[in-house]
Design an enzyme around this catalytic site. Sequence first.
Site, mmCIF file in Angstrom:
data_model
loop_
_atom_site.group_PDB
_atom_site.id
_atom_site.type_symbol
_atom_site.label_atom_id
_atom_site.label_comp_id
_atom_site.label_asym_id
_atom_site.label_seq_id
_atom_site.Cartn_x
_atom_site.Cartn_y
_atom_site.Cartn_z
ATOM 1 N N HIS A 96 0.783 -1.159 -0.032
ATOM 2 C CA HIS A 96 0.216 0.011 0.010
ATOM 3 C C HIS A 96 0.851 1.339 0.190
ATOM 4 C CE1 HIS A 96 0.989 -0.352 4.315
ATOM 5 N NE2 HIS A 96 0.786 0.746 4.391
HETATM 6 C C1 UD1 Z 1 -1.548 5.245 6.577
HETATM 7 C C2 UD1 Z 1 -0.133 5.663 7.388
HETATM 8 C C3 UD1 Z 1 0.832 4.603 6.792
HETATM 9 C C4 UD1 Z 1 0.169 3.208 7.215
HETATM 10 C C5 UD1 Z 1 -1.119 2.870 6.828
HETATM 11 C C6 UD1 Z 1 -1.661 1.667 7.058
HETATM 12 C C7 UD1 Z 1 0.223 8.159 6.928
HETATM 13 C C8 UD1 Z 1 1.182 9.032 6.574
HETATM 14 N N1 UD1 Z 1 0.565 6.846 6.483
HETATM 15 O O1 UD1 Z 1 -1.462 5.193 5.224
HETATM 16 O O2 UD1 Z 1 2.027 4.700 7.577
HETATM 17 O O3 UD1 Z 1 1.058 2.149 6.907
HETATM 18 O O4 UD1 Z 1 -2.249 4.136 6.984
HETATM 19 O O5 UD1 Z 1 -2.876 1.561 6.729
HETATM 20 O O6 UD1 Z 1 -0.376 8.535 7.854
HETATM 21 N N2 UD1 Z 1 -9.001 5.144 3.281
HETATM 22 C C9 UD1 Z 1 -10.183 4.405 3.289
HETATM 23 N N3 UD1 Z 1 -10.751 4.203 4.662
HETATM 24 C C10 UD1 Z 1 -10.117 4.253 5.357
HETATM 25 C C11 UD1 Z 1 -8.566 4.908 5.656
HETATM 26 C C12 UD1 Z 1 -8.328 5.232 4.185
HETATM 27 O O7 UD1 Z 1 -11.072 4.245 2.357
HETATM 28 O O8 UD1 Z 1 -10.419 3.803 6.514
HETATM 29 C C13 UD1 Z 1 -8.456 5.486 1.878
HETATM 30 C C14 UD1 Z 1 -8.601 6.822 1.398
HETATM 31 O O9 UD1 Z 1 -9.099 7.064 0.119
HETATM 32 C C15 UD1 Z 1 -7.395 7.555 1.849
HETATM 33 C C16 UD1 Z 1 -6.524 6.788 1.510
HETATM 34 O O10 UD1 Z 1 -7.013 5.264 1.960
HETATM 35 O O11 UD1 Z 1 -7.336 8.858 1.165
HETATM 36 C C17 UD1 Z 1 -5.242 6.953 2.209
HETATM 37 O O12 UD1 Z 1 -5.470 6.963 3.557
HETATM 38 P P1 UD1 Z 1 -4.314 7.756 4.593
HETATM 39 O O13 UD1 Z 1 -4.787 7.755 5.890
HETATM 40 O O14 UD1 Z 1 -4.233 9.074 3.867
HETATM 41 O O15 UD1 Z 1 -3.118 7.013 4.364
HETATM 42 P P2 UD1 Z 1 -2.533 5.538 4.228
HETATM 43 O O16 UD1 Z 1 -2.236 5.366 2.817
HETATM 44 O O17 UD1 Z 1 -3.674 4.511 4.840
#
Ligand code: UD1
Length: 386
Positions: A205
């Site tokens: 991811h």
């Molecule tokens: C975040 C952490 C990463 C961790 C990962 C685990 C940061 C910088 N990164 O990355 O270190 O390894 O979490 O999962 O904080 N989304 C959903 N549902 C959710 C959460 C996220 O659909 O419950 C989608 C959304 O489109 C969102 C995207 O995932 O924009 C990315 O989520 P985000 O929290 O920005 O970062 P992660 O890539 O999940």
Amino acid sequence: MRIVNVVGARPNFMKIAPLMAAYGAHPALEPVLVHTGQHYDHAMSDRFFDELDIPRPDLNLGVGGGTHAAQHASVIQAFEKACLDLKPDLVLVVGDVNSTISCALVAAKLNIPVAHVEAGLRSFDRTMPEEINRVLTDQLSDLLFVSEQSGLINLAREGLDHEGVHFVGNVMIDSLYRNLPRAARSTVVADHALVAGEYAVLTMHRPANVDDAGILTRLLGVLERVAAELPIVFPAHPRTLDRLASFGLRDRLDGNPRVQVVQPLGYLDFLELVRRARIILTDSGGIQEETTVLRVPCVTLRESTERPSTCIEGTNRLAGTDPDRVWAEYRAAMSSDPATFGIPARWDGHAAERIAAILASRGARPRAERVLATAHGALARMSRVD
Ligand code: UD1
């Protein structure tokens, strides 16, 4: 002593669970749990509270997704208000996600002492958002709880070898040991029509791997080569599912009967899936640690790791994303003998107890004392240099 504990995203939940349990042994500690809401789906958040017996958050800031700047800004604004209301004696943050640095910054500016659990880890790759979060959180923290030896070296190199540094071990491994018996009751292996020891687990991811169509396509090529030998089960993060769809790659995976793309799994099912696997391919941080303790070979699809003890002592091998190199590391990992690998010091299931005991014995000491102590330490070091 009121401790506001912060969680935001999936990898935080298994780190906070053993701490919330360990506080119970110290009546002087009054833990409060704040969820920033960075992760909000049931599969990425709520489910972990049930499985890991984490108390419901006292407060959910509900910030949700967005760009990094938007996420930081929302957490900072909402968490400042929370701190003014809750008046903590200490704010404890874990890991390296955006919520970690945002809340540490708020607390430091309000002169509230900050404790960072999993301090000192460094990938030395500043293109990773997590690396920026790690470096800055450590700079802001009064108490630095270190999970592996490299953390002590890195903190010292940055001048952070003050009296607030404690080598306590790995809280994520506390959760692993505590939950292995429950995970063993999971039927996840049979549910996915897999045979123990005869399948690979893939997770992927990181923006560096999944946001670039070229890199993702090349990775899929080598993963198909692996799949020809071992069936792959791939619990996919929402970001990865989104990118696979937008790059038109989802059909290619769905068309391969040897690859199962599934929704993100819960903690117990995932632990059991990893424990029974022949090999893991991942770009996660925490999975490198879990596979080391479970002695399952791990091929890490990254150029660097902030957890070098998993490579030096454990089952982990850094493979980058070049297909030939990934293939070579996969072959080497398959012919390795996990029984010959070690487990890093203090990854013994008691890290959270050590942290709670340190917090209880420290008491509600104001922040200024640490600042003065560090200044005196710096002066002493300078006079030694003279
Ligand atoms: C975040 C952490 C990463 C961790 C990962 C685990 C940061 C910088 N990164 O990355 O270190 O390894 O979490 O999962 O904080 N989304 C959903 N549902 C959710 C959460 C996220 O659909 O419950 C989608 C959304 O489109 C969102 C995207 O995932 O924009 C990315 O989520 P985000 O929290 O920005 O970062 P992660 O890539 O999940």
